[in-house]
Each structure stands twice: as structure tokens, then as C-alpha cells.
Design an enzyme around this catalytic site. Structure first.
Site, PDB file in Angstrom:
ATOM      1  N   LYS A  43     -12.672  67.568 -23.326  1.00 11.51           N
ATOM      2  CA  LYS A  43     -13.717  67.553 -24.355  1.00 11.51           C
ATOM      3  C   LYS A  43     -13.101  67.188 -25.709  1.00 11.51           C
ATOM      4  O   LYS A  43     -11.871  67.231 -25.874  1.00 11.51           O
ATOM      5  CB  LYS A  43     -14.370  68.940 -24.431  1.00 11.51           C
ATOM      6  CG  LYS A  43     -13.380  70.062 -24.753  1.00 11.51           C
ATOM      7  CD  LYS A  43     -13.970  71.432 -24.449  1.00 11.51           C
ATOM      8  CE  LYS A  43     -13.011  72.530 -24.860  1.00 11.51           C
ATOM      9  NZ  LYS A  43     -13.465  73.846 -24.407  1.00 11.51           N
ATOM     10  N   ARG A 137     -21.410  84.294 -24.685  1.00  9.49           N
ATOM     11  CA  ARG A 137     -21.648  82.951 -25.219  1.00  9.49           C
ATOM     12  C   ARG A 137     -22.634  82.299 -24.251  1.00  9.49           C
ATOM     13  O   ARG A 137     -23.825  82.469 -24.413  1.00  9.49           O
ATOM     14  CB  ARG A 137     -20.316  82.200 -25.351  1.00  9.49           C
ATOM     15  CG  ARG A 137     -20.438  80.888 -26.105  1.00  9.49           C
ATOM     16  CD  ARG A 137     -19.094  80.225 -26.396  1.00  9.49           C
ATOM     17  NE  ARG A 137     -18.402  79.760 -25.189  1.00  9.49           N
ATOM     18  CZ  ARG A 137     -17.284  79.034 -25.196  1.00  9.49           C
ATOM     19  NH1 ARG A 137     -16.727  78.675 -26.372  1.00  9.49           N
ATOM     20  NH2 ARG A 137     -16.704  78.652 -24.084  1.00  9.49           N
ATOM     21  N   TYR A 269      -4.973  63.154 -57.401  1.00 10.46           N
ATOM     22  CA  TYR A 269      -6.195  63.723 -57.961  1.00 10.46           C
ATOM     23  C   TYR A 269      -5.912  65.051 -58.643  1.00 10.46           C
ATOM     24  O   TYR A 269      -5.110  65.855 -58.150  1.00 10.46           O
ATOM     25  CB  TYR A 269      -7.226  63.947 -56.860  1.00 10.46           C
ATOM     26  CG  TYR A 269      -7.918  62.694 -56.399  1.00 10.46           C
ATOM     27  CD1 TYR A 269      -8.652  61.914 -57.299  1.00 10.46           C
ATOM     28  CD2 TYR A 269      -7.854  62.292 -55.060  1.00 10.46           C
ATOM     29  CE1 TYR A 269      -9.307  60.762 -56.864  1.00 10.46           C
ATOM     30  CE2 TYR A 269      -8.510  61.151 -54.623  1.00 10.46           C
ATOM     31  CZ  TYR A 269      -9.232  60.390 -55.532  1.00 10.46           C
ATOM     32  OH  TYR A 269      -9.880  59.262 -55.111  1.00 10.46           O
ATOM     33  N   MET A 318      -8.679  61.210 -49.012  1.00 12.83           N
ATOM     34  CA  MET A 318      -9.392  60.867 -47.788  1.00 12.83           C
ATOM     35  C   MET A 318      -8.556  59.942 -46.899  1.00 12.83           C
ATOM     36  O   MET A 318      -8.532  60.088 -45.680  1.00 12.83           O
ATOM     37  CB  MET A 318     -10.733  60.197 -48.140  1.00 12.83           C
ATOM     38  CG  MET A 318     -11.657  60.032 -46.950  1.00 12.83           C
ATOM     39  SD  MET A 318     -13.212  59.238 -47.367  1.00 12.83           S
ATOM     40  CE  MET A 318     -14.078  60.544 -48.215  1.00 12.83           C
TER      41      MET A 318
END
Ligand SMILES: *Cc1c(COP(=O)(O)O)cnc(C)c1O
Length: 377
Positions: A43, A137, A269, A318
Site C-alpha cells: 500500500k 478500527r 526563507y 518545497m
């Protein structure tokens, strides 16, 4: 591979070590009885590794069953030639039940009312019945054998499996070990009841990675290893007393450019990095959009360049990040930085990076971005 890897021409990429993956498969198989098969968890793009490559390698190694989180992941595996059983562990919307049938995907029965909805779809669907033994769950409560028997008898459902998930198998505390044993006992009691009432029982599975290493007596028809197959533990301290595994993934990025800063100048930044003397900064072409956690800078993270540690400085952007290479000679544009993996005698593991960011390796790996190229070496 030589050096830190120039196999890929891109800005940032993942290298998958086929030998390491196969070694982990061997290690895990050696712990299990012959009658128990692997159903690896691939997954979340195989925990960020790349599910097409990982499932492809595993299929070549004889693996015939996989588990994923959702229908789209299952379809993705089918499209790249995965043939065996694919079990969806999570929710599939009613509108997607046709996808299950079309792509021969097996769906987890999430609870009793969900079973009724699956059955109402009308076409034969393959399912594994999830059993809740205390995680609370997914799954039908193990105290409801009547409901489970009814699901097993539903005319449009082909129940190939019955499984539970142990929610504290990674803990060594006496209390958690007792809880885990209670979960397993509840599951076996239920399976016994089903066998008695129906004369047979679907295939059973209980264990994910930590369960395999801590409770291998519960290995039944399948086990569902995820993180261990990828060769890392969730937390650094978990290595202690456990077999060593081989990390499959390395994360690498190019040096875009190198800057010299004088004392008092700042970088990045928010001017978050302040040079306290003559400093040399390398700009790496990878950032938080690629899955490098933004908190790594505050957690004391570093990368490897030419076998040496370069501390992460300033704010991670980013698409870029800054590292201090003042102590490393000759760093230049085009060099390869290792964020996870080996460089000469040094190594940074995903688990170590996770520790610096207050999380587990599973989260670090599964968030590695789609922009990264993935290659098998
Ligand atoms: C993700 C998952 C696994 C694999 O877990 P690991 O701890 O990575 O081995 C197994 N079973 C279920 C139900 C899961 O959700």
C-alpha cells in the site's frame, strides 16, 4: 553501483536495492512454516518505494498475494502485470464495487452492514472478512460469530480469508504482550467456532511485520509484512534484540549549486540560517514536496556528501534545501547527496531520519513524493 550513484540523470531519485529486498524476503520466509505464504503490504506506493517495481520483484521471487489500501492501488498493480490475489485492506465505495469485480480484487469486509452492501452488488465478489479483536478500527467484532457465519454464507460473496490485526505487537511491555495474546486467542476461538459450525474455515492471517518477529507461532496461511520487507524498523530502538534487515531504499539528490557566505549573512526563507563565520552552503534539488520533512532542519538532520555528514540548515523549501558543506572539500554542482542510504563508511537510515522528526520510518517512507524517479539497482 559505484560511489554514491550516478545511475540516474535526474534532480532527485530513489534507488531500490533488489538484493536487499530478496534478502529480507528470505529472512522472513525462514521464520515461517512452509504452509505460510507472504502477502506483502504494498500500500501507499509500497511505502513510497514504488509499488510497480516492488510488487514486480516480489512476484518474480514467487510471491502470489499482496495487500493494498484501496481499489485504485489494486488496479495499479493489475495494470503493471501483478496476477495473484490482491486484498484491499480499507474502504471501497459502493460506486467502485464494479472495479473490484472487473479487476479481480479481494475486498476486506469492514463490518456487517458493509458485507450486506457488498452482497447486494449482485455479482460474485471475493472478500476477506476482517475480524476486530480489540483494535477497534475495522472488522466485525470477534464476539459476533453469528454475524461472521452469516457473511460467510452470503450468496454473492466468496470469502477466501478471515483475518485480524494486532495493534500492539510492536511492544515488549508485559501488558501489551498479554493484550496481544488475548487478541490472538479471541481470533482462534472464533475460527474454531466457524470450523465447528461450517465444517471448514477460510484462510487465516494475523501478523504484520512486528507480529512476525514477536509472535511467529501465529503465522497461519498468510502473513502481511510491510515495513520489515523494506528492511527497516519503525523506530530506532526496535532494532535491539531483533534480526538485522537490509534497507531497500536510498534517497538521493543533486547539488544544484554551492554558495559562499560571509559572517553575518543569512540563507533561505525567513533568513533562518545565519553564518557565524565563513560558510559554504550547498543547495540540494529536493524539498518537502518530495517528502523530505520540513522539520528535519530543526531535528538535527544531515545528508551525506562524499562520505561526510553535512548538516541541514535554514528552512527546507518545497523543491530545494540547504546543507552546510563548510567542512567538506570540493563539493560542486552535480554532485550526489545521500539523504537516506550509504555514502562510503557513513549511513543515514530512514529510521534515524524519522527519529529526528518525531515520527516513524513508515511515515517518512510512505510520504516520498511522486516527483522522485525510482530505479532498481
Ligand atoms: C499496513 C498493514 C500491514 C503491514 O504493516 P507493517 O507493520 O508495515 O508490517 C499489515 N496489515 C494491515 C491490516 C495493515 O494495515
Amino acid at each position: 553501483m559505484t560511489g554514491d550513484g550516478t545511475a540516474h540523470a535526474g534532480r532527485a531519485w530513489i534507488e531500490l536495492d533488489r538484493k536487499a529486498l530478496l534478502e529480507n524476503v528470505r529472512t522472513i520466509r525462514a521464520m515461517l512454516p512452509q504452509s505460510c505464504s507472504l502477502m506483502p503490504a504494498v500500500k501507499a506506493n509500497a511505502y513510497g518505494h514504488g509499488s510497480d517495481l516492488i510488487a514486480g520483484e516480489l512476484q518474480k521471487a514467487g510471491v502470489q498475494a499482496f495487500c493494498v489500501a484501496c481499489a485504485a492501488e489494486g488496479v495499479g498493480l493489475r495494470r503493471c502485470g501483478i496476477l495473484g490475489e490482491i486484498l484491499i485492506l480499507g474502504y471501497t465505495d459502493e460506486k467502485e464495487f464494479g472495479t473490484l469485480a472487473r479487476w479481480r480484487l479481494s475486498q476486506t469486509v469492514l463490518d456487517f452492514s458493509y458485507a450486506k452492501r457488498l452482497n447486494r452488488y449482485g455479482k460474485k465478489l471475493h472478500v476477506h472478512v476482517g475480524v476486530d479483536t480489540g483494535m477497534h478500527r475495522l472488522g466485525i467484532g470477534s464476539g459476533n460469530p453469528e454475524e461472521i457465519l452469516e457473511v460467510l454464507g452470503m450468496e454473492n460473496l466468496q470469502a477466501d480469508g478471515l483475518f485480524t490485526h494486532l495493534c500492539a505487537a510492536d511492544s515488549d511491555s508485559a501488558e501489551d504482550r498479554t493484550f496481544t495474546r488475548k487478541q490472538a486467542e479471541a481470533f482462534y476461538r472464533l475460527a474454531g467456532e466457524i470450523r465447528k459450525r461450517r465444517g471448514s474455515c477460510p484462510k487465516l492471517h494475523l501478523l504484520s511485520s512486528y507480529g512476525i518477529f514477536g509472535y511467529r507461532e501465529y503465522a497461519e496461511d498468510y502473513v502481511r509484512p510491510g515495513i520489515a520487507l523494506y528492511g527497516v524498523w519503525s523506530r530506532g530502538e526496535d532494532q535491539k534484540g531483533r534480526k538485522s534487515l537490509c534497507p531497500v531504499l536510498s534517497l538521493k539528490a543533486r547539488v544544484a549549486c554551492v554558495k559562499s557566505l560571509h559572517a553575518g549573512e543569512t540563507a533561505g526563507y525567513g533568513r533562518a540560517f545565519l553564518a557565524d563565520g565563513e560558510r559554504k552552503i550547498a543547495v540540494l534539488s529536493i524539498g518537502y514536496a518530495d517528502g523530505v520533512p520540513r522539520c528535519l532542519a530543526d531535528g538535527g538532520g544531515s545528508v551525506l556528501l562524499a562520505g561526510k555528514k553535512a548538516p541541514v540548515v535554514g528552512r527546507i523549501c518545497m523543491d530545494q534545501m540547504l546543507v552546510d558543506v563548510s567542512g567538506i572539500d570540493g563539493v560542486k554542482s552535480g554532485d550526489t547527496a545521500v539523504l537516506i542510504g550509504r555514502s562510503q563508511a557513513e549511513e543515514i537510515t530512514a529510521t534515524e531520519m524519522a527519529g529526528q522528526c518525531n515520527t516513524i520510518s513508515n511515515e517518512i517512507l510512505s510520504r516520498l513524493g511522486s516527483r522522485l524517479a525510482r530505479i532498481v539497482v
